[in-house]
Write a protein that holds these residues in place. Structure first.
Motif, PDB file in Angstrom:
ATOM      1  N   PHE A  41      10.091  -0.061  10.120  1.00  0.00           N
ATOM      2  CA  PHE A  41       9.946   1.083   9.220  1.00  0.00           C
ATOM      3  C   PHE A  41       8.878   1.991   9.822  1.00  0.00           C
ATOM      4  O   PHE A  41       7.889   1.507  10.378  1.00  0.00           O
ATOM      5  CB  PHE A  41       9.517   0.562   7.851  1.00  0.00           C
ATOM      6  N   GLY A  76       2.520  -1.390   0.635  1.00  0.00           N
ATOM      7  CA  GLY A  76       2.502  -2.064   1.936  1.00  0.00           C
ATOM      8  C   GLY A  76       1.961  -1.185   3.053  1.00  0.00           C
ATOM      9  O   GLY A  76       1.391  -1.686   4.030  1.00  0.00           O
ATOM     10  N   THR A  77       2.143   0.119   2.923  1.00  0.00           N
ATOM     11  CA  THR A  77       1.641   1.035   3.952  1.00  0.00           C
ATOM     12  C   THR A  77       0.119   1.107   3.905  1.00  0.00           C
ATOM     13  O   THR A  77      -0.554   1.023   4.943  1.00  0.00           O
ATOM     14  CB  THR A  77       2.260   2.437   3.757  1.00  0.00           C
ATOM     15  N   ALA A 117       6.544   3.351   8.573  1.00  0.00           N
ATOM     16  CA  ALA A 117       5.228   3.075   7.989  1.00  0.00           C
ATOM     17  C   ALA A 117       4.337   2.237   8.904  1.00  0.00           C
ATOM     18  O   ALA A 117       3.116   2.426   8.923  1.00  0.00           O
ATOM     19  CB  ALA A 117       5.385   2.365   6.641  1.00  0.00           C
TER      20      ALA A 117
HETATM   21  C1  LIG Z   1       8.528  -1.951   3.182  1.00  0.00           C
HETATM   22  C2  LIG Z   1       7.865  -1.955   4.493  1.00  0.00           C
HETATM   23  C3  LIG Z   1       6.594  -1.385   4.718  1.00  0.00           C
HETATM   24  C4  LIG Z   1       5.882  -0.500   3.745  1.00  0.00           C
HETATM   25  O1  LIG Z   1       5.779  -0.948   2.488  1.00  0.00           O
HETATM   26  P1  LIG Z   1       5.582   0.058   1.256  1.00  0.00           P
HETATM   27  O2  LIG Z   1       5.145  -0.865   0.171  1.00  0.00           O
HETATM   28  O3  LIG Z   1       6.896   0.698   0.988  1.00  0.00           O
HETATM   29  O4  LIG Z   1       4.526   1.037   1.625  1.00  0.00           O
HETATM   30  C5  LIG Z   1       6.016  -1.536   5.960  1.00  0.00           C
HETATM   31  N1  LIG Z   1       6.635  -2.196   6.945  1.00  0.00           N
HETATM   32  C6  LIG Z   1       7.858  -2.736   6.782  1.00  0.00           C
HETATM   33  C7  LIG Z   1       8.472  -3.471   7.917  1.00  0.00           C
HETATM   34  C8  LIG Z   1       8.517  -2.619   5.570  1.00  0.00           C
HETATM   35  O5  LIG Z   1       9.748  -3.134   5.435  1.00  0.00           O
END
Ligand SMILES: *Cc1c(COP(=O)(O)O)cnc(C)c1O
Length: 369
Positions: free
Chosen positions: A89, A63-64, A91
């Motif tokens: 998060f 997700g990042t 990220a």
């Molecule tokens: C889980 C999450 C991410 C990042 O996802 P990853 O797959 O762990 O890199 C980004 N933003 C939010 C709000 C998240 O909950």
């Protein structure tokens, strides 16, 4: 003496339920030697695009990276400011920093989502984009955010990592802006057996760009068109996620049932602020998390822990303006206040109705004392 232990999350129980279907599927993919960008990835991408009613869905490593590639494909970079909530998060903001732009933090409203009322006053001549974060499985007030974006010439890139299937006024999270991103981290509502993510868009230029960026900048012809990354979604994960997507409506339904049970038992308590209950009005929430605010939060968590109920505070209890080394803006009094009160109750499909009754009983007992 505790009568039961309710872990916050229970991966083995969830795996056991789907094992009979998943093992043959995994065996078939591995026996066929289909590891990188094979038919399982293509199928998952087209199923995801159809589910969300968008033109393009592209699987990426996580997700990042989905956020980083979506920002890059939208030409966000050096000198640009991107508005993002502080309650998210790290990220979300890290992706903005990694493309060379500056994250500017925005307050959250009482539902813990980007506050459109606070958004506009943070806009400067450098602002290029808004990144709403559809936290906990609920979509922010996108009509207001879109209106602000239009009036100020900004693009929207949605972090919908926590909101696959959530809707606002009938439209899916991830489909409001130029691009939306998802995460398939194991604890997400559509969780794989490892990392995974996706970018969705209706813009063919963004889709083409993400397709290049995720695979070393390589065109299918073999020509390298630009500097790229290695950020592909593993074919094995895509196969597993494709299977889980077919059963996804049951996942959401059960989460909404659990949220209704929590709401039914806890709604009267003055000491708590609950998320809005599941409804079919403007907001269709999928309850990635059940995030409450509580008086005497830390005491409540300690009490529940002794009673066998494991709770957590998202991301260790800090909103991102509270990490001094990141050097972000700190003028966020509403978020600051919320950060001393928020916590998550268990929310996943391994929980039984009896588990939820037990959790609620313990909470009621704590506040009666
Ligand atoms: C889980 C999450 C991410 C990042 O996802 P990853 O797959 O762990 O890199 C980004 N933003 C939010 C709000 C998240 O909950």
């Amino acid at each position: 003496m505790t009568s039961r232990i309710i872990p916050f999350f229970n991966y083995p129980v969830l795996y056991e339920r789907q094992k009979k279907d998943l093992l043959p599927l995994i065996d078939e993919i591995l026996s066929g030697g289909r590891y990188i960008m094979q038919k399982e990835l293509e199928n998952f991408e087209s199923d995801l695009a159809r589910y969300l009613d968008v033109k393009y869905a592209l699987g990426v490593a996580d997700g990042t990276m989905a956020l980083i590639l979506a920002l890059k494909a939208s030409n966000i970079g050096l000198g640009d400011e991107v508005l993002v909530p502080s309650h998210t998060f790290v990220a979300s903001a890290a992706a903005i920093a990694h493309v060379g732009a500056t994250p500017v933090l925005v307050e959250c409203d009482w539902t813990h989502l980007m506050d459109p009322g606070d958004l506009e006053r943070r806009i400067t001549s450098k602002t290029k984009a808004i990144m709403p974060v559809q936290l906990n499985g609920r979509v922010a007030e996108m009509n207001k955010i879109i209106d602000i974006a239009k009036r100020n010439g900004l693009i929207i890139i949605e972090d919908a990592a926590q909101a696959l299937g959530a809707k606002f006024k009938g439209e899916f999270a991830g489909t409001f802006g130029v691009a939306g991103t998802f995460s398939f981290y194991p604890s997400k509502t559509l969780g794989g057996f490892g990392d995974g993510g996706a970018v969705v868009t209706n813009d063919s230029r963004v889709a083409d760009s993400v397709r290049l960026l995720r695979d070393h900048g390589r065109h299918p012809s073999g020509e390298v068109m630009q500097w790229g990354f290695n950020s592909r979604l593993d074919n094995l994960q895509a196969g597993i996620l494709g299977y889980k997507l077919k059963h996804y409506s049951k996942e959401i339904e059960r989460r909404r049932e659990i949220a209704a049970l929590y709401h039914g038992s806890l709604d009267g308590l003055e000491a708590l602020k609950l998320p809005p209950p599941p409804s079919d009005g403007d907001h269709f929430d999928i309850f990635q998390n059940y995030e409450i605010e509580a008086d005497y939060r830390d005491e409540l968590r300690a009490y529940l822990d002794v009673q066998g109920v494991k709770t957590i505070i998202q991301w260790g209890g800090k909103v991102i303006h509270q990490y001094p080394s990141l050097g972000l803006n700190k003028d966020l009094p509403m978020t600051e206040l919320m950060s001393r009160r928020y916590m998550l109750l268990p929310m996943n499909t391994s929980l039984s109705n009896e588990d939820i009754s037990y959790i609620c009983e313990q909470i009621l007992t704590f506040y009666r004392r």
